[in-house]
Structures are given as C-alpha cells and as structure tokens.
Scaffold this motif. Structure first.
Motif, PDB file in Angstrom:
ATOM      1  N   PRO A  93      -3.507  -8.981   3.552  1.00 49.48           N
ATOM      2  CA  PRO A  93      -3.663  -8.703   2.177  1.00 49.48           C
ATOM      3  C   PRO A  93      -4.514  -7.914   1.551  1.00 49.48           C
ATOM      4  N   ASP A  94      -5.739  -7.966   2.366  1.00 48.97           N
ATOM      5  CA  ASP A  94      -6.786  -7.205   2.225  1.00 48.97           C
ATOM      6  C   ASP A  94      -6.892  -5.730   2.516  1.00 48.97           C
ATOM      7  N   THR A  99      -4.270  -3.385  -1.590  1.00 45.86           N
ATOM      8  CA  THR A  99      -5.342  -3.456  -2.554  1.00 45.86           C
ATOM      9  C   THR A  99      -5.651  -2.150  -3.335  1.00 45.86           C
ATOM     10  N   ASP A 100      -5.303  -1.071  -3.038  1.00 45.69           N
ATOM     11  CA  ASP A 100      -5.560   0.219  -3.477  1.00 45.69           C
ATOM     12  C   ASP A 100      -4.180   0.994  -3.634  1.00 45.69           C
ATOM     13  N   VAL A 103       1.936   0.870  -6.872  1.00 43.99           N
ATOM     14  CA  VAL A 103       3.174   0.279  -6.669  1.00 43.99           C
ATOM     15  C   VAL A 103       2.987  -0.576  -5.373  1.00 43.99           C
ATOM     16  N   PRO A 104       3.814  -1.530  -5.531  1.00 49.18           N
ATOM     17  CA  PRO A 104       3.412  -2.478  -4.339  1.00 49.18           C
ATOM     18  C   PRO A 104       4.274  -1.861  -3.040  1.00 49.18           C
ATOM     19  N   PRO A 105       3.857  -2.140  -2.075  1.00 45.86           N
ATOM     20  CA  PRO A 105       4.312  -1.402  -0.776  1.00 45.86           C
ATOM     21  C   PRO A 105       5.700  -2.180  -0.474  1.00 45.86           C
ATOM     22  N   ILE A 106       6.627  -1.930   0.466  1.00 51.93           N
ATOM     23  CA  ILE A 106       7.609  -2.491   0.812  1.00 51.93           C
ATOM     24  C   ILE A 106       7.427  -2.704   2.400  1.00 51.93           C
ATOM     25  N   VAL A 107       7.461  -4.022   2.833  1.00 50.84           N
ATOM     26  CA  VAL A 107       7.269  -4.410   4.163  1.00 50.84           C
ATOM     27  C   VAL A 107       8.644  -4.750   5.098  1.00 50.84           C
TER      28      VAL A 107
END
Length: 217
Positions: A93-94, A99-100, A103-107
């Motif tokens: 998560p770091d 962190t930059d 929009v939240p990524p998709i995994v």
C-alpha cells in the motif's frame, strides 16, 4: 500531424471492447535499456504514449512493470484508472501507485494470491492464476471498454496467447541495444498471430507503427 488527426488515427472503435498494446523497442528488438523502457524513449514516443492514455478508459499493466518503472496513479482532469494484474502479493500500500493518485487503482488477481490490504478495487479473476479473459470481461462490465495495455512482456505474451489483443502501437527507437533484454512479448510458444499494418508515421529517425490483429475489426 495535428493532434486531432492523431486522435482520429489512434482512436478506439465505439462498438466493442478493444485492447491496444503500447510498446517501444530498439531496432534489434530490445524492450529496455538498463532494465527500463525509458532508455528507448523519445518525444514522439512520449506523445503517442500519452495519447494512448488520453483515448483509453483504463490502463492495464503487470505488477512487475509497475515496480520496475515506478508507476504512479492517474492525476489528470479525467482520471484514468490503472488496472494491475498480479498473481503474487508483491504490491504494497505504500507504492506511489496507491499513494499518489486521484483515483483508486484496480488490482486484478486470483484466489491463490496472498494479497495485503490495498487501497484499491480488487477483482478476483481465477483460482491459481489470473484468467485474463475474465479480467477483460470484468473491466468491460465496469464500462472500461478501451483498454490500453502497457506491459510488461510476459503479460503481453499471455494476452496474445489468449487472443485478447486487438491492436499494437509499436515505436521503433533508432538504436541498437545489444544485451539480454527481453522482447516485447514473452511466454509460451504459440502459432504466429497475423497482423495488418494500419499506419506508419515517422518522426526524424523514429518509426511509429500501428498494427491490428487480422481478424479484428
């Protein structure tokens, strides 16, 4: 060419899900210099790279490429989600990807992966391995039909083997990069996939090629 003409040339079809891969390669087939594709870059390649993102709904990329290339999240006026494919718990998560970003990524991962808690939407596509067909279907179900595949070579090879790649934007850098660098597609041996040459552009000594799979339309 004008920006409008480039957008028209490199645009996606409106009536279907479409995967376009984007790669840069040396004349002798190397996909990187000193382990990174940046060593093969040029202003022309950068322009097409950014255009690919501008025209897409989502970037699809392997976890190894995210780590090697130092991917960050999207921070444009129209945020573009980054969809990371991984079968292992190598993402943390770091990372700047998480962190930059605006929009939240998709995994995209599988049941067997031991994933830490991540600030991302997680898609489970498969049991022991990621089912890439399911991955593409899940992205399309979220309205992400224009998929910009940015690598790496192993993910690209697997996507080609599954018949999931419709087009390839290939920049040929005017250098010879002798060494042990990977080719743009890596994986199990499969029958050759026929392509049609859709366009050729030249910027000084750099070639910008567009190919489509012959049975894609």
């Amino acid at each position: 060419m004008t920006d409008t003409a480039l957008e028209s040339l490199y645009g996606y079809p409106d009536d279907r899900t479409w995967v376009t891969a984007n790669f840069v390669s040396s004349v002798d087939g190397a996909v990187s210099v000193d382990g990174r594709s940046e060593g093969l870059g040029s202003p022309a390649d950068r322009k097409i790279y950014l255009l690919g993102r501008e025209l897409a709904d989502v970037v699809m990329v392997g976890a190894a490429t995210v780590l090697i290339e130092g991917y960050r999240g999207a921070k444009r006026a129209r945020p573009l989600p980054i969809a990371v494919v991984t079968t292992r718990g190598s993402l943390t998560p770091d990372l700047p990807l998480f962190t930059d970003t605006a929009v939240p990524p998709i995994v995209i991962t599988c049941e067997a992966a031991r994933m830490p808690s991540l600030p991302a939407e997680v898609i489970i596509a498969g049991d022991a391995e990621v089912d890439l067909g399911v991955a593409v279907t899940e992205l399309a179900a979220r309205g992400l039909h224009r998929i910009n595949l940015e690598g790496g070579p192993r993910l690209f090879g697997s996507m080609v083997a599954r018949g999931l790649v419709d087009g390839l934007n290939l920049t040929v850098a005017p250098v010879l990069a002798v060494g042990d660098s990977s080719r743009i597609a890596h994986g199990s041996v499969i029958p050759p996939v026929d392509l049609t040459l859709a366009s050729v552009l030249r910027a000084d000594d750099v070639l910008l090629l567009r190919y489509q799979r012959r049975n894609s339309s």
